[in-house]
Scaffold this motif. Structure first.
Motif, PDB file in Angstrom:
ATOM      1  N   UNK A 196      71.015  -0.366 -34.161  1.00  0.00           N
ATOM      2  CA  UNK A 196      70.417  -0.765 -35.424  1.00  0.00           C
ATOM      3  C   UNK A 196      71.375  -0.546 -36.587  1.00  0.00           C
ATOM      4  N   UNK A 197      72.224   0.484 -36.510  1.00  0.00           N
ATOM      5  CA  UNK A 197      73.147   0.773 -37.591  1.00  0.00           C
ATOM      6  C   UNK A 197      74.523   0.199 -37.336  1.00  0.00           C
ATOM      7  N   UNK A 198      74.800  -0.293 -36.152  1.00  0.00           N
ATOM      8  CA  UNK A 198      76.076  -0.915 -35.821  1.00  0.00           C
ATOM      9  C   UNK A 198      75.813  -2.375 -35.486  1.00  0.00           C
ATOM     10  N   UNK A 199      75.922  -3.282 -36.465  1.00  0.00           N
ATOM     11  CA  UNK A 199      75.521  -4.679 -36.263  1.00  0.00           C
ATOM     12  C   UNK A 199      76.313  -5.368 -35.166  1.00  0.00           C
ATOM     13  N   UNK A 200      75.624  -6.170 -34.399  1.00  0.00           N
ATOM     14  CA  UNK A 200      76.247  -7.024 -33.395  1.00  0.00           C
ATOM     15  C   UNK A 200      75.671  -8.420 -33.543  1.00  0.00           C
ATOM     16  N   UNK A 201      76.403  -9.435 -33.078  1.00  0.00           N
ATOM     17  CA  UNK A 201      75.904 -10.799 -33.139  1.00  0.00           C
ATOM     18  C   UNK A 201      76.582 -11.646 -32.074  1.00  0.00           C
ATOM     19  N   UNK A 202      75.962 -12.778 -31.753  1.00  0.00           N
ATOM     20  CA  UNK A 202      76.525 -13.764 -30.843  1.00  0.00           C
ATOM     21  C   UNK A 202      76.771 -15.033 -31.645  1.00  0.00           C
ATOM     22  N   UNK A 203      77.994 -15.572 -31.571  1.00  0.00           N
ATOM     23  CA  UNK A 203      78.353 -16.714 -32.407  1.00  0.00           C
ATOM     24  C   UNK A 203      79.000 -17.816 -31.573  1.00  0.00           C
ATOM     25  N   UNK A 204      79.027 -19.028 -32.148  1.00  0.00           N
ATOM     26  CA  UNK A 204      79.738 -20.130 -31.516  1.00  0.00           C
ATOM     27  C   UNK A 204      78.879 -21.102 -30.738  1.00  0.00           C
ATOM     28  N   UNK A 205      77.575 -20.824 -30.631  1.00  0.00           N
ATOM     29  CA  UNK A 205      76.648 -21.709 -29.929  1.00  0.00           C
ATOM     30  C   UNK A 205      75.505 -22.083 -30.869  1.00  0.00           C
ATOM     31  N   UNK A 206      74.788 -23.183 -30.580  1.00  0.00           N
ATOM     32  CA  UNK A 206      73.674 -23.591 -31.446  1.00  0.00           C
ATOM     33  C   UNK A 206      72.601 -22.514 -31.572  1.00  0.00           C
ATOM     34  N   UNK A 207      72.371 -21.767 -30.508  1.00  0.00           N
ATOM     35  CA  UNK A 207      71.372 -20.702 -30.514  1.00  0.00           C
ATOM     36  C   UNK A 207      72.023 -19.372 -30.860  1.00  0.00           C
ATOM     37  N   UNK A 208      71.325 -18.541 -31.642  1.00  0.00           N
ATOM     38  CA  UNK A 208      71.856 -17.208 -31.949  1.00  0.00           C
ATOM     39  C   UNK A 208      71.723 -16.268 -30.754  1.00  0.00           C
ATOM     40  N   UNK A 209      71.139 -16.786 -29.670  1.00  0.00           N
ATOM     41  CA  UNK A 209      70.947 -15.975 -28.472  1.00  0.00           C
ATOM     42  C   UNK A 209      72.013 -16.248 -27.407  1.00  0.00           C
ATOM     43  N   UNK A 210      73.098 -16.887 -27.800  1.00  0.00           N
ATOM     44  CA  UNK A 210      74.195 -17.156 -26.868  1.00  0.00           C
ATOM     45  C   UNK A 210      75.484 -17.285 -27.660  1.00  0.00           C
ATOM     46  N   UNK A 211      76.592 -16.892 -27.038  1.00  0.00           N
ATOM     47  CA  UNK A 211      77.878 -17.069 -27.692  1.00  0.00           C
ATOM     48  C   UNK A 211      78.794 -15.878 -27.544  1.00  0.00           C
ATOM     49  N   UNK A 212      79.834 -15.852 -28.370  1.00  0.00           N
ATOM     50  CA  UNK A 212      80.832 -14.781 -28.349  1.00  0.00           C
ATOM     51  C   UNK A 212      80.285 -13.533 -29.019  1.00  0.00           C
TER      52      UNK A 212
END
Length: 227
Positions: A196-212
């Motif tokens: 919660x305090x160390x943000x993470x994300x997935x990028x590069x795909x249309x969905x925010x639930x897939x990617x780098x």
């Protein structure tokens, strides 16, 4: 050198849940044509501390390798003994709902287990993994069993909007992706701590639930590799 020898579907599953994206379906090492700045992760540190930022290094290098994660996005199994067992929940309009046992059959279970990469269904039983939230899925799934995703199945709107106590669908699939441990925003034993305090994300795909996979450290987003 193996760049991600400590990365598994177990760690990825925690990221998917943190992003409200269901369960992890796959994780892979991707090669890109250009080099990008990366954050380094100290493997020894990961297993000896509880704060992710203590394990991230400036690491003045670039890399063509990134970690790609795909989450199920709309289906998950929660409160189970492994990543392939638990109470079935589906997501609509950003909210997760339990599924009533009487509106879910073996054909539906075959699709869910396949979608999550968990093999064939073994046990289908109401309340096997608790009742969960008050919200219940209001349609009956009508899968034939060969669909690739539960949301590809036909649905009937005739299902009741309530579900009897003890009837939330519990599902155990034959496959195993390892045990996972989730304590609010803390994951022990692999790589992510205090998500919660160390943000993470997935990028590069249309969905925010897939990617780098990218981690934000010192105000900057970067992919990560093993240091």
């Amino acid at each position: 050198e193996t760049l991600f020898d400590f990365w598994t579907v177990k760690a990825s599953d925690v990221i998917c849940r943190q992003l409200n994206c269901g369960s992890a379906v796959s994780v892979s090492l991707e090669y890109r044509s250009d080099y990008v700045p990366v954050w380094g992760i100290e493997p020894a540190c990961v297993h000896s501390t509880s704060v992710l930022r203590d394990c991230v290094t400036r690491y003045d290098h670039s890399s063509p390798f990134t970690l790609s994660i795909t989450c199920s996005d709309s289906v998950r199994l929660v409160n189970g003994s492994s990543l392939c067992s638990g109470r079935l929940e589906v997501k609509t309009n950003r909210f997760w709902s339990s599924v009533c046992e009487e509106h879910f059959d073996l054909h539906d279970a075959q699709v869910v287990c396949r979608e999550l990469g968990c093999g064939a269904p073994l046990v289908l039983q109401g309340a096997l993994y608790g009742q969960g939230k008050v919200l219940y899925w209001t349609s009956e799934f009508q899968c034939e069993g060969n669909e690739s995703a539960l949301m590809d199945c036909g649905r009937s709107s005739s299902a009741e909007k309530t579900c009897s106590h003890g009837k939330a669908t519990g599902l155990t699939c034959a496959g195993t992706k390892g045990a996972w441990f989730w304590y609010d925003c803390v994951f022990h034993g692999l790589i992510f701590f205090y998500l919660c305090s160390d943000p993470v994300r997935l990028v590069g795909e249309p969905s925010h639930c897939a990617g780098t996979l990218e981690v934000k450290h010192q105000g900057e987003w970067r992919p990560v590799i093993e240091r």
